[in-house]
Design a protein around this motif. Structure first.
Motif, mmCIF file in Angstrom:
data_model
loop_
_atom_site.group_PDB
_atom_site.id
_atom_site.type_symbol
_atom_site.label_atom_id
_atom_site.label_comp_id
_atom_site.label_asym_id
_atom_site.label_seq_id
_atom_site.Cartn_x
_atom_site.Cartn_y
_atom_site.Cartn_z
ATOM 1 N N GLY A 1 26.438 -5.291 -13.746
ATOM 2 C CA GLY A 1 25.244 -4.752 -13.084
ATOM 3 C C GLY A 1 25.610 -3.791 -11.961
ATOM 4 O O GLY A 1 24.985 -2.733 -11.804
ATOM 5 N N LYS A 2 26.622 -4.146 -11.173
ATOM 6 C CA LYS A 2 27.073 -3.255 -10.095
ATOM 7 C C LYS A 2 27.625 -1.950 -10.658
ATOM 8 O O LYS A 2 27.359 -0.860 -10.126
ATOM 9 C CB LYS A 2 28.128 -3.945 -9.239
ATOM 10 N N ALA A 3 28.403 -2.051 -11.732
ATOM 11 C CA ALA A 3 28.979 -0.847 -12.344
ATOM 12 C C ALA A 3 27.883 0.063 -12.900
ATOM 13 O O ALA A 3 27.936 1.295 -12.725
ATOM 14 C CB ALA A 3 29.953 -1.241 -13.449
ATOM 15 N N ILE A 4 26.879 -0.536 -13.531
ATOM 16 C CA ILE A 4 25.773 0.259 -14.080
ATOM 17 C C ILE A 4 24.991 0.924 -12.955
ATOM 18 O O ILE A 4 24.610 2.102 -13.043
ATOM 19 C CB ILE A 4 24.869 -0.616 -14.973
ATOM 20 N N ALA A 5 24.761 0.194 -11.849
ATOM 21 C CA ALA A 5 24.044 0.769 -10.708
ATOM 22 C C ALA A 5 24.817 1.935 -10.102
ATOM 23 O O ALA A 5 24.230 2.979 -9.782
ATOM 24 C CB ALA A 5 23.791 -0.309 -9.660
ATOM 25 N N LYS B 1 28.519 -15.358 -15.833
ATOM 26 C CA LYS B 1 27.713 -15.054 -14.651
ATOM 27 C C LYS B 1 28.374 -13.974 -13.799
ATOM 28 O O LYS B 1 27.750 -12.967 -13.442
ATOM 29 C CB LYS B 1 27.486 -16.319 -13.829
ATOM 30 N N ARG B 2 29.631 -14.171 -13.474
ATOM 31 C CA ARG B 2 30.363 -13.189 -12.646
ATOM 32 C C ARG B 2 30.499 -11.857 -13.386
ATOM 33 O O ARG B 2 30.378 -10.787 -12.781
ATOM 34 C CB ARG B 2 31.737 -13.756 -12.291
ATOM 35 N N PHE B 3 30.740 -11.916 -14.692
ATOM 36 C CA PHE B 3 30.872 -10.696 -15.480
ATOM 37 C C PHE B 3 29.585 -9.877 -15.453
ATOM 38 O O PHE B 3 29.631 -8.658 -15.274
ATOM 39 C CB PHE B 3 31.248 -11.045 -16.930
ATOM 40 N N ASN B 4 28.433 -10.554 -15.620
ATOM 41 C CA ASN B 4 27.158 -9.835 -15.596
ATOM 42 C C ASN B 4 26.873 -9.235 -14.222
ATOM 43 O O ASN B 4 26.269 -8.166 -14.121
ATOM 44 C CB ASN B 4 26.024 -10.754 -16.041
ATOM 45 N N GLN B 5 27.309 -9.913 -13.150
ATOM 46 C CA GLN B 5 27.155 -9.344 -11.808
ATOM 47 C C GLN B 5 27.980 -8.066 -11.672
ATOM 48 O O GLN B 5 27.488 -7.051 -11.161
ATOM 49 C CB GLN B 5 27.587 -10.354 -10.748
#
Length: 131
Positions: A89-93, A82-86
């Motif tokens: 997602g921030k890095a991709i944004a 869960k934390r990894f996907n968050q």
């Protein structure tokens, strides 16, 4: 077996009263007889069976591929999914924002920007960032 059809003309207009089965009668011609027979018997059409496709698996196809895949997998196991996907997602944004700013500075249109973002995604897959 007999079939009788009577047509009654009255105050309400034309009406019909049907008694009997769908048997053949001498009042019908060849075409009408075929139509009545086709209506009475259900049509059984052989439809070829569709080939069975395997269900798509909800698995990352890039698992274990690419230069950075082992680092990504270990980090995901340590931090938690869960934390990894968050974080991902921030890095991709942030990366998409950098690409957008770059496109603005060079005067690239939205279509070119979208193409660059797709290229970044493909490169991330190849390198193993999306493992």
């Amino acid at each position: 077996m007999s079939t009788s059809v009577s047509v009654v003309k009255g105050a309400r207009g034309l009406g019909s009263s049907f008694r009997g089965g769908w048997g053949t009668t001498s009042l019908m011609g060849g075409d009408e007889q075929l139509l009545m027979q086709s209506l009475s018997a259900p049509n059984r059409v052989q439809v070829p069976a569709r080939p069975v496709r395997p269900r798509p698996m909800m698995k990352n196809v890039n698992e274990g591929k690419g230069l950075f895949a082992p680092i990504v997998v270990v980090t995901r196991n340590i931090v938690g999914k869960k934390r990894f996907n968050q974080l991902r997602g921030k890095a991709i944004a942030l990366h998409s924002q950098v690409i957008t700013e770059f496109c603005k500075s060079i005067g690239a249109d939205a279509k070119q920007r979208q193409g660059l973002i797709r290229l970044a995604k493909k490169n991330g897959e190849r390198l193993g960032f999306l493992a």
